[in-house]
Design a protein around this motif. Sequence first.
Motif, PDB file in Angstrom:
ATOM      1  N   ALA A 146      31.378  48.615  43.700  1.00 32.63           N
ATOM      2  CA  ALA A 146      31.971  47.984  42.520  1.00 32.63           C
ATOM      3  C   ALA A 146      33.489  47.909  42.647  1.00 32.63           C
ATOM      4  CB  ALA A 146      31.572  48.750  41.265  1.00 32.63           C
ATOM      5  N   ASP A 147      34.101  48.989  43.104  1.00 30.45           N
ATOM      6  CA  ASP A 147      35.560  48.983  43.247  1.00 30.45           C
ATOM      7  C   ASP A 147      36.003  47.941  44.268  1.00 30.45           C
ATOM      8  OD1 ASP A 147      35.897  50.946  41.356  1.00 30.45           O
ATOM      9  OD2 ASP A 147      36.060  52.584  42.814  1.00 30.45           O
ATOM     10  N   THR A 148      35.236  47.788  45.333  1.00 31.25           N
ATOM     11  CA  THR A 148      35.590  46.806  46.358  1.00 31.25           C
ATOM     12  C   THR A 148      35.406  45.387  45.833  1.00 31.25           C
ATOM     13  OG1 THR A 148      34.954  48.356  48.107  1.00 31.25           O
ATOM     14  CG2 THR A 148      35.138  46.041  48.722  1.00 31.25           C
ATOM     15  N   VAL A 149      34.343  45.146  45.064  1.00 30.94           N
ATOM     16  CA  VAL A 149      34.156  43.835  44.451  1.00 30.94           C
ATOM     17  C   VAL A 149      35.361  43.490  43.583  1.00 30.94           C
ATOM     18  CG1 VAL A 149      32.798  42.512  42.783  1.00 30.94           C
ATOM     19  CG2 VAL A 149      31.633  43.889  44.516  1.00 30.94           C
ATOM     20  N   ARG A 150      35.772  44.424  42.754  1.00 32.74           N
ATOM     21  CA  ARG A 150      36.911  44.167  41.858  1.00 32.74           C
ATOM     22  C   ARG A 150      38.195  43.938  42.656  1.00 32.74           C
ATOM     23  NH1 ARG A 150      34.530  48.937  39.215  1.00 32.74           N
ATOM     24  NH2 ARG A 150      33.189  48.197  37.508  1.00 32.74           N
ATOM     25  N   ARG A 161      38.445  42.733  45.730  1.00 34.34           N
ATOM     26  CA  ARG A 161      38.382  41.499  46.513  1.00 34.34           C
ATOM     27  C   ARG A 161      38.350  40.236  45.660  1.00 34.34           C
ATOM     28  NH1 ARG A 161      33.854  42.767  51.253  1.00 34.34           N
ATOM     29  NH2 ARG A 161      34.971  44.481  52.265  1.00 34.34           N
ATOM     30  N   VAL A 162      37.975  40.380  44.395  1.00 32.85           N
ATOM     31  CA  VAL A 162      37.812  39.184  43.553  1.00 32.85           C
ATOM     32  C   VAL A 162      38.686  39.300  42.306  1.00 32.85           C
ATOM     33  CG1 VAL A 162      36.163  37.586  42.534  1.00 32.85           C
ATOM     34  CG2 VAL A 162      35.403  39.146  44.333  1.00 32.85           C
ATOM     35  N   PRO A 163      39.976  38.979  42.425  1.00 31.53           N
ATOM     36  CA  PRO A 163      40.786  38.900  41.205  1.00 31.53           C
ATOM     37  C   PRO A 163      40.266  37.793  40.300  1.00 31.53           C
ATOM     38  CG  PRO A 163      41.958  37.983  43.088  1.00 31.53           C
ATOM     39  CD  PRO A 163      40.710  38.617  43.631  1.00 31.53           C
ATOM     40  N   MET A 164      40.595  37.881  39.033  1.00 32.92           N
ATOM     41  CA  MET A 164      40.024  36.958  38.061  1.00 32.92           C
ATOM     42  C   MET A 164      40.301  35.504  38.415  1.00 32.92           C
ATOM     43  SD  MET A 164      38.088  36.643  35.457  1.00 32.92           S
ATOM     44  CE  MET A 164      37.966  38.363  34.929  1.00 32.92           C
ATOM     45  N   THR A 165      41.499  35.205  38.862  1.00 34.76           N
ATOM     46  CA  THR A 165      41.811  33.815  39.195  1.00 34.76           C
ATOM     47  C   THR A 165      40.918  33.303  40.322  1.00 34.76           C
ATOM     48  OG1 THR A 165      43.608  34.619  40.620  1.00 34.76           O
ATOM     49  CG2 THR A 165      44.197  33.878  38.397  1.00 34.76           C
ATOM     50  N   ALA A 166      40.594  34.178  41.289  1.00 33.34           N
ATOM     51  CA  ALA A 166      39.726  33.764  42.393  1.00 33.34           C
ATOM     52  C   ALA A 166      38.319  33.484  41.891  1.00 33.34           C
ATOM     53  CB  ALA A 166      39.702  34.843  43.475  1.00 33.34           C
ATOM     54  N   ALA A 167      37.840  34.277  40.948  1.00 33.24           N
ATOM     55  CA  ALA A 167      36.503  34.062  40.381  1.00 33.24           C
ATOM     56  C   ALA A 167      36.461  32.761  39.587  1.00 33.24           C
ATOM     57  CB  ALA A 167      36.118  35.240  39.494  1.00 33.24           C
ATOM     58  N   VAL A 168      37.487  32.518  38.791  1.00 30.51           N
ATOM     59  CA  VAL A 168      37.554  31.265  38.017  1.00 30.51           C
ATOM     60  C   VAL A 168      37.531  30.070  38.963  1.00 30.51           C
ATOM     61  CG1 VAL A 168      38.942  29.882  36.422  1.00 30.51           C
ATOM     62  CG2 VAL A 168      38.801  32.365  36.127  1.00 30.51           C
ATOM     63  N   ASP A 169      38.349  30.139  40.004  1.00 32.50           N
ATOM     64  CA  ASP A 169      38.423  29.025  40.949  1.00 32.50           C
ATOM     65  C   ASP A 169      37.107  28.820  41.686  1.00 32.50           C
ATOM     66  OD1 ASP A 169      41.048  28.581  40.220  1.00 32.50           O
ATOM     67  OD2 ASP A 169      41.906  29.624  41.954  1.00 32.50           O
ATOM     68  N   ALA A 170      36.414  29.915  42.034  1.00 28.84           N
ATOM     69  CA  ALA A 170      35.154  29.806  42.764  1.00 28.84           C
ATOM     70  C   ALA A 170      34.083  29.129  41.917  1.00 28.84           C
ATOM     71  CB  ALA A 170      34.680  31.189  43.212  1.00 28.84           C
ATOM     72  N   GLY A 222      25.961  45.283  41.358  1.00 26.49           N
ATOM     73  CA  GLY A 222      25.739  44.090  40.561  1.00 26.49           C
ATOM     74  C   GLY A 222      26.491  44.007  39.257  1.00 26.49           C
ATOM     75  N   SER A 223      26.697  45.145  38.597  1.00 24.72           N
ATOM     76  CA  SER A 223      27.345  45.093  37.279  1.00 24.72           C
ATOM     77  C   SER A 223      28.777  44.591  37.372  1.00 24.72           C
ATOM     78  CB  SER A 223      27.315  46.477  36.625  1.00 24.72           C
ATOM     79  OG  SER A 223      25.985  46.874  36.363  1.00 24.72           O
ATOM     80  N   SER A 224      29.454  44.902  38.491  1.00 28.33           N
ATOM     81  CA  SER A 224      30.826  44.436  38.663  1.00 28.33           C
ATOM     82  C   SER A 224      30.882  42.922  38.790  1.00 28.33           C
ATOM     83  CB  SER A 224      31.464  45.097  39.883  1.00 28.33           C
ATOM     84  OG  SER A 224      30.687  44.871  41.056  1.00 28.33           O
ATOM     85  N   LEU A 225      29.856  42.322  39.386  1.00 29.69           N
ATOM     86  CA  LEU A 225      29.803  40.861  39.455  1.00 29.69           C
ATOM     87  C   LEU A 225      29.682  40.255  38.058  1.00 29.69           C
ATOM     88  CD1 LEU A 225      27.470  40.083  42.490  1.00 29.69           C
ATOM     89  CD2 LEU A 225      29.922  39.686  42.334  1.00 29.69           C
ATOM     90  N   THR A 226      28.790  40.837  37.245  1.00 30.13           N
ATOM     91  CA  THR A 226      28.637  40.356  35.870  1.00 30.13           C
ATOM     92  C   THR A 226      29.936  40.528  35.097  1.00 30.13           C
ATOM     93  OG1 THR A 226      26.308  41.001  35.933  1.00 30.13           O
ATOM     94  CG2 THR A 226      27.260  40.581  33.770  1.00 30.13           C
ATOM     95  N   GLU A 227      30.575  41.668  35.298  1.00 33.15           N
ATOM     96  CA  GLU A 227      31.840  41.978  34.628  1.00 33.15           C
ATOM     97  C   GLU A 227      32.890  40.919  34.916  1.00 33.15           C
ATOM     98  OE1 GLU A 227      35.074  44.985  36.191  1.00 33.15           O
ATOM     99  OE2 GLU A 227      33.437  46.073  35.240  1.00 33.15           O
ATOM    100  N   ILE A 228      32.864  40.373  36.137  1.00 34.03           N
ATOM    101  CA  ILE A 228      33.869  39.397  36.549  1.00 34.03           C
ATOM    102  C   ILE A 228      33.435  37.969  36.233  1.00 34.03           C
ATOM    103  CG2 ILE A 228      35.067  38.393  38.538  1.00 34.03           C
ATOM    104  CD1 ILE A 228      34.883  41.237  39.815  1.00 34.03           C
ATOM    105  N   ARG A 229      32.201  37.615  36.612  1.00 32.21           N
ATOM    106  CA  ARG A 229      31.819  36.207  36.523  1.00 32.21           C
ATOM    107  C   ARG A 229      31.655  35.730  35.091  1.00 32.21           C
ATOM    108  NH1 ARG A 229      26.933  35.983  33.566  1.00 32.21           N
ATOM    109  NH2 ARG A 229      25.103  36.548  34.819  1.00 32.21           N
ATOM    110  N   THR A 230      31.260  36.624  34.167  1.00 33.25           N
ATOM    111  CA  THR A 230      31.057  36.179  32.785  1.00 33.25           C
ATOM    112  C   THR A 230      32.364  35.711  32.150  1.00 33.25           C
ATOM    113  OG1 THR A 230      29.179  37.680  32.584  1.00 33.25           O
ATOM    114  CG2 THR A 230      30.100  36.807  30.546  1.00 33.25           C
ATOM    115  N   PRO A 231      33.428  36.506  32.167  1.00 34.20           N
ATOM    116  CA  PRO A 231      34.688  35.993  31.614  1.00 34.20           C
ATOM    117  C   PRO A 231      35.304  34.887  32.462  1.00 34.20           C
ATOM    118  CG  PRO A 231      35.017  38.178  32.553  1.00 34.20           C
ATOM    119  CD  PRO A 231      33.540  37.933  32.540  1.00 34.20           C
ATOM    120  N   ALA A 232      35.044  34.908  33.784  1.00 34.72           N
ATOM    121  CA  ALA A 232      35.576  33.834  34.629  1.00 34.72           C
ATOM    122  C   ALA A 232      34.970  32.495  34.242  1.00 34.72           C
ATOM    123  CB  ALA A 232      35.300  34.139  36.102  1.00 34.72           C
TER     124      ALA A 232
END
Length: 307
Positions: A8-12, A14-23, A100-110
């Motif tokens: 989870a820490d590595t996901v966070r 490697r994927v800053p919010m702007t990168a998730a939004v752009d993806a 998986g929870s870290s992905l949800t944490e990021i992709r939902t607001p993204a």
Amino acid sequence: MHIPFISADTVRERVPMTAAVDAIEQTLRDGFDTSSAHPRSSVPLDHGSFLLMPAEIAGTAGVKVASVAPDNPAVGLPKIQGLYLLFDGTTLEPTAVMEGSSLTEIRTPALSAVGIRHLAADKALNVVLFGTGPQAYHHVHAAAAVRQISTVTVVGRREEKVTDLVARLTEDGVTATASTDRTAELRDADLVLCCTSAREPLFDGSLVNDDALVVAMGSHEPDARETDDTLLSRATTYVEDVDTALREAGDVRIAVDNGTISATDLHTLGHLVNHGPVEAGGPVFLKTVGMGWQDLAVAQVAYHAEN
């Protein structure tokens, strides 16, 4: 076979919010057809259920497996836990496992931020935030990734949780206050974020001003809603995918069943990203439920950041 595990820490990291939004936005710009996306499925278990969210995008496949155990909080464990399994899209060889929870944490607001980027007024925004949980917190920072935030007014059921979130946002440099007069604050809001587990409308939709954007992401059940028919009757409504919204999004499904709006009134994020907003008066409403392709878009960023 050596399959890397991405924590989870590595996901966070490697994927800053702007990168998730752009993806997520780039996936839509590349022509991904959300109507062809695989639906989520739920598998009942003795003490909860599995949620399975498969997806396939441009040579890559993946599936999020989330466990939902309602009794877990009583013993100090998360209600929802999960893993993401990433595969080569051609050979279906497993390439990575990640928390998986870290992905949800990021992709939902993204995902919400993609809509905010295209639909919110291009100015410093006055935000009214319903909710005090992790998604409420991350939605503020997602909005801040694509727009300047002027103020955030936090509305919640429990005073101590509202106070804690205000303090946390303040520590982050956000001008945040607790709600004292929801009616007045809604009338002044440029952006309303609904990040709750509510099953009934949180506010009177007539209070939202004509220039505001309302984002609701708190449920993916057809009989639960955070907004009312009054808002939907006034608003231009965007969804991830029309069929998915009619199946899972109570905010939309109930309004359609009531005859307040019809399926033809719904616009998609894909059309928004590629063709711009439709011209209409009144507020704008974005309803999301979360789809597997969004997890995969973010998972690819986490994986390729190291490979």
